[in-house]
Design a protein around this motif. Sequence first.
Motif, short mmCIF file in Angstrom:
data_model
loop_
_atom_site.label_atom_id
_atom_site.label_comp_id
_atom_site.label_asym_id
_atom_site.label_seq_id
_atom_site.Cartn_x
_atom_site.Cartn_y
_atom_site.Cartn_z
N THR A 143 0.85 -1.20 0.00
CA THR A 143 0.00 0.00 0.00
C THR A 143 0.88 1.24 0.00
N LEU A 144 0.55 2.18 -0.88
CA LEU A 144 1.25 3.46 -0.84
C LEU A 144 0.91 4.18 0.46
N PRO A 145 1.92 4.68 1.19
CA PRO A 145 1.62 5.42 2.42
C PRO A 145 0.75 6.64 2.10
N PRO A 146 -0.13 7.04 3.03
CA PRO A 146 -0.98 8.21 2.77
C PRO A 146 -0.17 9.46 2.41
N PHE A 147 0.96 9.64 3.10
CA PHE A 147 1.82 10.80 2.82
C PHE A 147 3.07 10.29 2.09
N CYS A 148 2.87 9.94 0.80
CA CYS A 148 3.94 9.36 -0.02
C CYS A 148 4.75 10.51 -0.64
N LEU A 149 5.77 10.98 0.08
CA LEU A 149 6.51 12.17 -0.34
C LEU A 149 7.97 11.89 -0.67
N ASN A 150 8.53 10.82 -0.15
CA ASN A 150 9.95 10.51 -0.36
C ASN A 150 10.08 9.44 -1.43
N ILE A 151 10.59 9.84 -2.58
CA ILE A 151 10.55 8.98 -3.77
C ILE A 151 11.96 8.64 -4.24
N ALA A 152 12.24 7.34 -4.40
CA ALA A 152 13.47 6.90 -5.06
C ALA A 152 13.16 6.71 -6.54
N VAL A 153 13.97 7.33 -7.39
CA VAL A 153 13.70 7.32 -8.83
C VAL A 153 14.81 6.56 -9.55
N GLY A 161 12.28 12.41 -20.00
CA GLY A 161 11.19 11.96 -19.14
C GLY A 161 11.47 12.20 -17.67
N TYR A 162 12.73 12.05 -17.26
CA TYR A 162 13.10 12.29 -15.87
C TYR A 162 12.88 13.76 -15.52
N GLY A 163 13.29 14.66 -16.43
CA GLY A 163 13.08 16.09 -16.20
C GLY A 163 11.60 16.42 -16.11
N ASP A 164 10.80 15.81 -16.98
CA ASP A 164 9.35 16.05 -16.94
C ASP A 164 8.77 15.60 -15.60
N PHE A 165 9.23 14.45 -15.13
CA PHE A 165 8.74 13.90 -13.85
C PHE A 165 9.06 14.86 -12.70
N ILE A 166 10.30 15.33 -12.64
CA ILE A 166 10.72 16.23 -11.56
C ILE A 166 9.95 17.55 -11.64
N ASN A 167 9.81 18.10 -12.83
CA ASN A 167 9.11 19.38 -12.98
C ASN A 167 7.64 19.26 -12.58
N GLN A 168 7.04 18.14 -12.93
CA GLN A 168 5.63 17.94 -12.58
C GLN A 168 5.46 17.91 -11.07
N LEU A 169 6.35 17.23 -10.36
CA LEU A 169 6.26 17.19 -8.90
C LEU A 169 6.53 18.57 -8.30
N ALA A 170 7.49 19.28 -8.87
CA ALA A 170 7.85 20.61 -8.35
C ALA A 170 6.69 21.59 -8.48
N ASP A 171 5.86 21.43 -9.50
CA ASP A 171 4.74 22.34 -9.72
C ASP A 171 3.54 22.02 -8.83
N SER A 172 3.62 20.92 -8.09
CA SER A 172 2.51 20.53 -7.22
C SER A 172 2.60 21.31 -5.90
N PRO A 173 1.54 21.31 -5.12
CA PRO A 173 1.58 22.01 -3.82
C PRO A 173 2.24 21.21 -2.71
N TYR A 174 2.82 20.06 -3.05
CA TYR A 174 3.36 19.18 -2.02
C TYR A 174 4.89 19.19 -2.03
N ASP A 175 5.45 18.89 -0.87
CA ASP A 175 6.91 18.94 -0.71
C ASP A 175 7.52 17.56 -0.99
N PHE A 176 7.51 17.17 -2.25
CA PHE A 176 8.11 15.88 -2.62
C PHE A 176 9.63 15.96 -2.50
N GLN A 177 10.21 14.86 -2.00
CA GLN A 177 11.66 14.73 -1.94
C GLN A 177 12.06 13.53 -2.79
#
Length: 384
Positions: A143-153, A161-177
Amino acid sequence: MEALSLIELNSMVRQAIERSMNQEYWVEAELSECRENKGHCFMELIQKEERSNTPIARASAKCWQSTWGMLRPYFERTTGQPLHAGLKVRLQVYPQFHEAYGFSWIITDIDPTFTLGDMARRRQEIIRQLKEEGVFDLQKELTLPPFCLNIAVISSQTAAGYGDFINQLADSPYDFQTRLYPAIMQGEQVEQSIIDALNRIYGENDHFDCVVIIRGGGATADMSGFDTLELAENVAQFPLPIITGIGHDRDESILDMVSHNRVKTPTAAAQHLISHLDATAQRIDICGERINTFFSLLKTREEARIDKLSTYLPVLISHLLEREQHKLEILEQRAKALDPAILLKRGYSMTLHNGHLLRNASDIKPGMELETRLEKGTIISIAK
């Protein structure tokens, strides 16, 4: 006996082959090597004994540039991958013996449907083996944790595609690491490169909530590395949920099948993580609304209860005061009934010695001064 020169002997071999094998043949074999040079393709063919996997036949084959330029794109479009070592192929060939370069088979056609059939058989065999091992659906149980913020890529560092992935997360309101574990995402080294990256992540898996394997912009023909048993076993048994966004539209790879969740592109993988956080935030909002509603109802109920109590409280207090007043009156009556003055009025008297009431005549000694109280007056006497 006169000896022949080597070129004379080789010419005889060439002529014999040309006379006796003057047609084309379809042959089925496995590629042990396949390389391009100056537009030509050079292959090494092999046949193995089925039980022992021991090579029992070998041959060299060539496809000249004029033919290879047509056969290669057709094969790759049909099978979704390039010719590479390990593939089983059906080739149309004719024999050629050159006095200087020796014998080889010259390729004039390739049947990609044969390779597709073999690939399908291999895929089904891998899937069957994974299911027999009981690992095929292990990722689906995570199960994905409810606060799934720390991502190994796992991705190529230079992939768009990697740049697109990072940019998409950066544009979100969440503090992805995120932390990148670079890997080769096309060609024959895909399998081992991704497994090495997974091993590195495994050593630090306490730092992550999930793993994302992404690949964008690569050729569809480079997908064969994602259809291997060893890679599937590693992904299926990994302790963290793995999301794949390999960027292809053809049938799912085995890697996709055993992953926790499969999306088409790196951007879709990022959106999946963002949507997961959106769902968590929505659940929190719903819980907050429910808590507010609960406390609002509780407050309303208690306020009504207080209002009701405030209405009845004066009446209750009045009844309580009346009841207590009645008790006091009874006690007062009892106290009056026990008043010595009332007894004296009835004709009784009290005898005291040194202020103490005498109750027993045997307590009186001769010579004691006694005080006798009457309704009116007091008598002092000496006991004899």
